[in-house]
Design an enzyme around this catalytic site. Structure first.
Site, PDB file in Angstrom:
ATOM      1  N   GLY A  16       1.088  -1.109  -0.015  1.00  0.00           N
ATOM      2  CA  GLY A  16       0.044  -0.154   0.044  1.00  0.00           C
ATOM      3  C   GLY A  16       0.763   1.174   0.045  1.00  0.00           C
ATOM      4  O   GLY A  16       0.488   2.264  -0.674  1.00  0.00           O
ATOM      5  N   GLU A  35      10.990   2.857   5.653  1.00  0.00           N
ATOM      6  CA  GLU A  35      10.988   1.398   5.820  1.00  0.00           C
ATOM      7  C   GLU A  35      12.209   0.824   6.717  1.00  0.00           C
ATOM      8  O   GLU A  35      13.242   0.811   6.133  1.00  0.00           O
ATOM      9  CB  GLU A  35      10.979   0.436   4.813  1.00  0.00           C
ATOM     10  CG  GLU A  35      10.676  -0.925   4.815  1.00  0.00           C
ATOM     11  CD  GLU A  35       9.733  -1.594   5.598  1.00  0.00           C
ATOM     12  OE1 GLU A  35       9.886  -1.998   6.782  1.00  0.00           O
ATOM     13  OE2 GLU A  35       8.424  -0.917   5.528  1.00  0.00           O
ATOM     14  N   CYS A  43       3.595  -9.047   2.526  1.00  0.00           N
ATOM     15  CA  CYS A  43       3.143  -9.794   1.466  1.00  0.00           C
ATOM     16  C   CYS A  43       4.304 -10.263   0.605  1.00  0.00           C
ATOM     17  O   CYS A  43       4.300 -11.564   0.138  1.00  0.00           O
ATOM     18  CB  CYS A  43       2.236  -9.228   0.361  1.00  0.00           C
ATOM     19  SG  CYS A  43       1.534 -10.136  -0.830  1.00  0.00           S
ATOM     20  N   CYS A  48       2.309 -13.485   1.491  1.00  0.00           N
ATOM     21  CA  CYS A  48       1.322 -14.228   0.184  1.00  0.00           C
ATOM     22  C   CYS A  48       2.285 -14.877  -0.699  1.00  0.00           C
ATOM     23  O   CYS A  48       2.072 -15.847  -1.196  1.00  0.00           O
ATOM     24  CB  CYS A  48       0.689 -13.029  -0.357  1.00  0.00           C
ATOM     25  SG  CYS A  48      -0.105 -11.946   0.727  1.00  0.00           S
ATOM     26  N   TYR A  99      10.687  -3.583  -6.601  1.00  0.00           N
ATOM     27  CA  TYR A  99       9.794  -2.599  -5.686  1.00  0.00           C
ATOM     28  C   TYR A  99      10.882  -1.267  -5.732  1.00  0.00           C
ATOM     29  O   TYR A  99      10.282  -0.197  -5.712  1.00  0.00           O
ATOM     30  CB  TYR A  99       9.630  -3.121  -4.331  1.00  0.00           C
ATOM     31  CG  TYR A  99       8.226  -3.852  -4.497  1.00  0.00           C
ATOM     32  CD1 TYR A  99       7.158  -3.213  -3.422  1.00  0.00           C
ATOM     33  CD2 TYR A  99       7.873  -4.893  -4.957  1.00  0.00           C
ATOM     34  CE1 TYR A  99       5.964  -3.735  -3.438  1.00  0.00           C
ATOM     35  CE2 TYR A  99       6.637  -5.379  -5.041  1.00  0.00           C
ATOM     36  CZ  TYR A  99       5.649  -4.709  -4.168  1.00  0.00           C
ATOM     37  OH  TYR A  99       4.336  -5.483  -4.263  1.00  0.00           O
ATOM     38  N   GLY A 177      -7.261 -20.942  13.463  1.00  0.00           N
ATOM     39  CA  GLY A 177      -8.314 -21.372  12.562  1.00  0.00           C
ATOM     40  C   GLY A 177      -8.498 -20.379  11.408  1.00  0.00           C
ATOM     41  O   GLY A 177      -9.555 -20.690  10.673  1.00  0.00           O
ATOM     42  N   TYR A 179      -6.976 -17.929   7.875  1.00  0.00           N
ATOM     43  CA  TYR A 179      -6.246 -18.449   6.656  1.00  0.00           C
ATOM     44  C   TYR A 179      -5.007 -18.938   6.839  1.00  0.00           C
ATOM     45  O   TYR A 179      -4.473 -19.733   6.457  1.00  0.00           O
ATOM     46  CB  TYR A 179      -5.969 -16.866   5.928  1.00  0.00           C
ATOM     47  CG  TYR A 179      -7.021 -16.157   5.192  1.00  0.00           C
ATOM     48  CD1 TYR A 179      -7.071 -16.065   3.695  1.00  0.00           C
ATOM     49  CD2 TYR A 179      -7.924 -15.375   5.785  1.00  0.00           C
ATOM     50  CE1 TYR A 179      -8.069 -15.280   3.348  1.00  0.00           C
ATOM     51  CE2 TYR A 179      -8.942 -14.700   5.309  1.00  0.00           C
ATOM     52  CZ  TYR A 179      -9.057 -14.713   3.965  1.00  0.00           C
ATOM     53  OH  TYR A 179     -10.161 -13.970   3.344  1.00  0.00           O
ATOM     54  N   ILE A 180      -4.056 -18.096   7.758  1.00  0.00           N
ATOM     55  CA  ILE A 180      -2.686 -18.482   7.919  1.00  0.00           C
ATOM     56  C   ILE A 180      -2.469 -19.834   8.547  1.00  0.00           C
ATOM     57  O   ILE A 180      -1.583 -20.647   7.803  1.00  0.00           O
ATOM     58  CB  ILE A 180      -1.953 -17.407   8.892  1.00  0.00           C
ATOM     59  CG1 ILE A 180      -2.095 -16.044   8.059  1.00  0.00           C
ATOM     60  CG2 ILE A 180      -0.439 -17.754   8.980  1.00  0.00           C
ATOM     61  CD1 ILE A 180      -1.504 -14.801   8.951  1.00  0.00           C
ATOM     62  N   GLU A 183      -3.618 -22.743   5.854  1.00  0.00           N
ATOM     63  CA  GLU A 183      -2.729 -22.852   4.859  1.00  0.00           C
ATOM     64  C   GLU A 183      -1.494 -23.550   5.355  1.00  0.00           C
ATOM     65  O   GLU A 183      -0.833 -24.316   4.446  1.00  0.00           O
ATOM     66  CB  GLU A 183      -2.530 -21.491   4.304  1.00  0.00           C
ATOM     67  CG  GLU A 183      -3.560 -21.108   3.721  1.00  0.00           C
ATOM     68  CD  GLU A 183      -3.314 -19.378   2.967  1.00  0.00           C
ATOM     69  OE1 GLU A 183      -4.201 -19.075   1.951  1.00  0.00           O
ATOM     70  OE2 GLU A 183      -2.590 -18.598   3.513  1.00  0.00           O
ATOM     71  N   ARG A 200      -9.741 -22.885  18.902  1.00  0.00           N
ATOM     72  CA  ARG A 200     -10.641 -22.606  20.274  1.00  0.00           C
ATOM     73  C   ARG A 200     -11.738 -22.674  19.762  1.00  0.00           C
ATOM     74  O   ARG A 200     -12.706 -22.534  20.747  1.00  0.00           O
ATOM     75  CB  ARG A 200     -10.045 -21.419  20.715  1.00  0.00           C
ATOM     76  CG  ARG A 200     -10.243 -19.953  19.905  1.00  0.00           C
ATOM     77  CD  ARG A 200      -9.648 -18.893  20.832  1.00  0.00           C
ATOM     78  NE  ARG A 200      -9.744 -17.679  19.964  1.00  0.00           N
ATOM     79  CZ  ARG A 200     -10.787 -16.760  20.147  1.00  0.00           C
ATOM     80  NH1 ARG A 200     -11.920 -16.977  20.807  1.00  0.00           N
ATOM     81  NH2 ARG A 200     -11.039 -15.730  19.264  1.00  0.00           N
ATOM     82  N   ARG A 206     -13.824 -18.705  10.430  1.00  0.00           N
ATOM     83  CA  ARG A 206     -14.873 -18.058  10.884  1.00  0.00           C
ATOM     84  C   ARG A 206     -15.404 -16.961   9.751  1.00  0.00           C
ATOM     85  O   ARG A 206     -14.427 -16.175   9.508  1.00  0.00           O
ATOM     86  CB  ARG A 206     -14.800 -17.436  12.105  1.00  0.00           C
ATOM     87  CG  ARG A 206     -15.896 -16.618  12.770  1.00  0.00           C
ATOM     88  CD  ARG A 206     -15.774 -16.407  14.242  1.00  0.00           C
ATOM     89  NE  ARG A 206     -14.417 -15.589  14.279  1.00  0.00           N
ATOM     90  CZ  ARG A 206     -14.683 -14.238  14.561  1.00  0.00           C
ATOM     91  NH1 ARG A 206     -15.730 -13.580  14.393  1.00  0.00           N
ATOM     92  NH2 ARG A 206     -13.575 -13.454  14.709  1.00  0.00           N
ATOM     93  N   ALA A 342      -9.277 -15.816  -1.658  1.00  0.00           N
ATOM     94  CA  ALA A 342      -8.846 -17.253  -1.546  1.00  0.00           C
ATOM     95  C   ALA A 342      -8.239 -17.582  -0.375  1.00  0.00           C
ATOM     96  O   ALA A 342      -7.364 -16.832   0.259  1.00  0.00           O
ATOM     97  CB  ALA A 342      -8.236 -17.654  -2.703  1.00  0.00           C
TER      98      ALA A 342
END
Length: 456
Positions: A16, A35, A43, A48, A99, A177, A179-180, A183, A200, A206, A342
Site C-alpha cells: 500500500g 521502511e 506480502c 502471500c 519494488y 483457525g 487463513y494463515i 494454509e 479454540r 469463521r 482465496a
C-alpha cells in the site's frame, strides 16, 4: 527545519505504501518513504508470495501420486527443504529489487530506517533526523498476534519466522483457525510433516460460507491433519529434542515445532500517533474515513494498519485511491463490499460476495444452487476429494449475491466470477452463458436445481 522537506512522507514500504508513493510522485509530488525492514512489506517478504511458493511445493507429492493413474511410472521422490527455501529467498530478493527500482524510477527518496510521527506535520527518523511533510501516510501494515502469556510462550514461532527454518520438522502443532493457520497446516502436511491443528472454536475460517468450512475440515482430516477443535494451549515446555505442549483439556502433545497463527494485529506501536492526535480503535487500528483520512488533518492511513479488509490488493487500491484523492485531485473511495478472496489450502477455496448465512442476515430471501462432484482428473487418479460450487441468489431480483468454490483452481475460477458479480450479474446471466466443456468451472453455468436454504 522550517521548510517542508516533502509533499508526502510515507511510513511503511509495503504494497500500500509503495503504491501510494509511486502514484503521488507521478502527480509531481516530492515523496519520501521510510521502511525499517525490507521494501515490499509482509506480502512480498514473509507473506502471500513466499507462502504461495511453499503451497506449490507441498502439492507436488499429490501430482507424483496422481500421475500413476495416467500411465506414468515414477522413481521415489525426494524433497529438499533447504533448496526450496534458498530458491524462495532468491525470488523474494528479486521482487524486492523490483519494488526498490520502481520507487527510484519515480524519484521517491527511500530511508531504510524506522520513522515515527513527531507532531501533526513532521516525522522523526531513528537517527534523530526530523523531516517535515505537507502530508503523511501511515502504511505500516500488521504483525502476527502472539499466543499469549502462557508458560513457554517464547518457544512458539509465528509466520514471521517460519520461512527461516533451518530444517523441516517431523511434527508440527499449528494454533489457529484462520487463513494463515489452515494454509500452513496444509503446507506442512503436504510436505510429509505430522501435523496437528489446534483451534479454540468448533470450526475453522469463521465468516466463510458453512459449506466451504465443512468441506475444508473434511478434506484436511482425510489428508491426515489432526484437527483439535474447541481446544487451546496452556503451556509449552522444552524437552530433549522436542517440545511438550500442554492443552486446556488436560492432554499433552509432543512435537518438534509450535506455530502460532492466531491472527494479525495492526502495527501501530511506537508510531507517535498521540503526538499528532491520531485516534486508534480497540485493536490498535488507525481510525480512518472513507478517503483514508485519520482524525489528524494531513495524516492518512491505508492497508492492514486500518484493519478494514486486510488483503494486499485492497491495500494497493487504498494507496492508489489516497494518491488520486490528495495529489491527483480526483476524490476516490474504495468499495470494500465485494472483495474476492482465496485460502490456499489443499484443496483450496475461494469466495466472492455474501455467504448463505450473511445474505439471510441482511434480509435476503435466497435461492441456493450447489454442485458437489469429483473432478474429471480424479476419475483416473483415484483421489476421492470432491469439488463444491455454490451460488447464493436473491430470489426477488435473481441477482447473484455470492459465489463460493472449493477445489482445484478455486481461486482462478472465483477471480473471473468476481467480475460478473461486480457487474450485477443475475442467475439468468449465468444460465445464458455457454459452458466451457470439459471443465470444473462449467458447473457455475449449468446448475439448475434449487437447494433448500439452511434456516436463518
Amino acid at each position: 527545519m522550517t521548510q517542508t522537506d516533502f509533499d508526502l512522507f510515507v511510513i511503511g514500504g509495503g504494497s500500500g505504501g509503495v503504491r501510494a508513493a509511486r502514484i503521488a510522485a507521478g502527480y509531481g509530488a516530492k515523496v519520501g518513504l521510510a521502511e525499517c525492514d525490507r521494501i515490499g512489506g509482509t506480502c512480498v517478504i514473509r507473506g502471500c508470495v513466499p507462502k504461495k511458493l511453499l503451497v506449490y511445493a507441498s502439492r507436488f507429492g499429490d501430482l507424483f501420486e496422481d500421475a500413476r493413474g495416467f500411465g506414468w511410472a515414477r522413481a521415489p521422490a525426494m524433497f529438499d527443504w533447504a533448496q526450496l527455501i534458498a530458491n524462495t529467498d532468491r525470488e523474494i530478493h528479486r521482487l524486492e529489487g523490483i519494488y526498490e527500482r520502481n520507487l527510484e524510477a519515480k524519484g521517491v527518496r527511500t530511508f531504510k530506517t524506522r520513522a515515527r510521527l513527531d507532531g501533526p506535520s513532521a516525522v522523526k527518523l531513528a537517527d534523530g533526523e526530523r523531516v517535515a511533510a505537507g502530508t503523511i501516510l501511515i502504511a505500516t501494515g500488521g504483525r502476527p498476534s502472539r499466543y499469549g502469556d502462557i508458560p513457554g510462550a517464547a518457544h512458539i514461532v509465528t509466520s514471521d519466522e517460519i520461512f527461516a527454518l533451518a530444517a523441516l520438522p517431523k511434527r508440527i502443532v499449528v494454533c489457529g483457525g484462520g487463513y494463515i493457520a489452515v494454509e500452513f497446516a496444509s503446507i506442512f502436511a503436504g510436505l510429509g510433516v505430522e501435523t496437528t491443528l489446534i483451534h479454540r472454536r468448533d470450526k475453522v475460517l469463521r465468516g466463510f460460507d458453512e459449506d466451504l468450512r465443512d468441506g475444508l475440515m473434511e478434506a484436511m482430516a482425510a489428508r491426515g491433519i489432526r484437527l483439535m477443535m474447541n481446544e487451546s494451549l496452556v503451556g509449552v515446555a522444552q524437552d530433549v529434542g522436542c517440545f511438550r505442549v500442554a492443552l486446556h483439556s488436560g492432554g499433552k502433545i509432543e512435537t518438534d515445532l509450535v506455530l502460532s497463527a492466531i491472527g494479525r494485529e495492526p502495527a501501530t506501536a511506537d508510531l507517535g500517533l498521540e503526538t499528532a492526535g491520531v485516534r486508534t480503535g480497540a485493536r490498535g487500528e488507525i481510525i480512518v474515513d472513507s478517503f483514508s483520512g485519520t482524525t489528524a488533518k494531513g495524516i492518512y492511513a491505508v492497508g492492514d494498519v486500518t484493519d478494514r479488509a486486510n488483503l494486499t490488493p485492497v491495500a494497493i487500491r487504498e494507496g492508489h485511491a489516497f494518491a488520486d484523492t490528495v495529489f491527483g485531485r480526483k476524490p476516490t473511495q474504495v468499495d470494500h463490499s465485494l472483495i474476492p478472496t482465496a485460502v490456499f489450502t489443499t484443496p483450496e477455496l475461494a469466495t466472492v460476495g455474501l455467504s448463505e448465512a450473511a445474505a439471510q442476515a441482511l434480509g435476503h430471501d435466497v435461492d441456493i444452487y450447489k454442485s458437489r462432484f469429483r473432478s474429471l482428473r480424479d476419475m483416473l487418479s483415484g483421489r476421492e476429494e470432491r469439488m463444491l460450487m455454490k451460488l447464493v441468489v436473491d430470489r426477488a431480483t435473481d441477482r447473484v449475491l455470492g459465489c463460493h468454490v472449493f477445489g482445484v483452481d478455486a481461486a482462478e475460477i472465483v477471480q473471473m466470477a468476481a467480475v460478473a458479480l461486480q457487474l450485477g450479474a443475475r442467475k439468468a446471466d449465468f444460465d445464458a452463458t455457454v459452458a466451457l466443456h470439459p471443465s470444473a468451472a462449467e458447473e457455475l453455468v449449468t446448475m439448475r436445481e434449487v437447494w433448500a436454504p439452511a434456516p436463518a
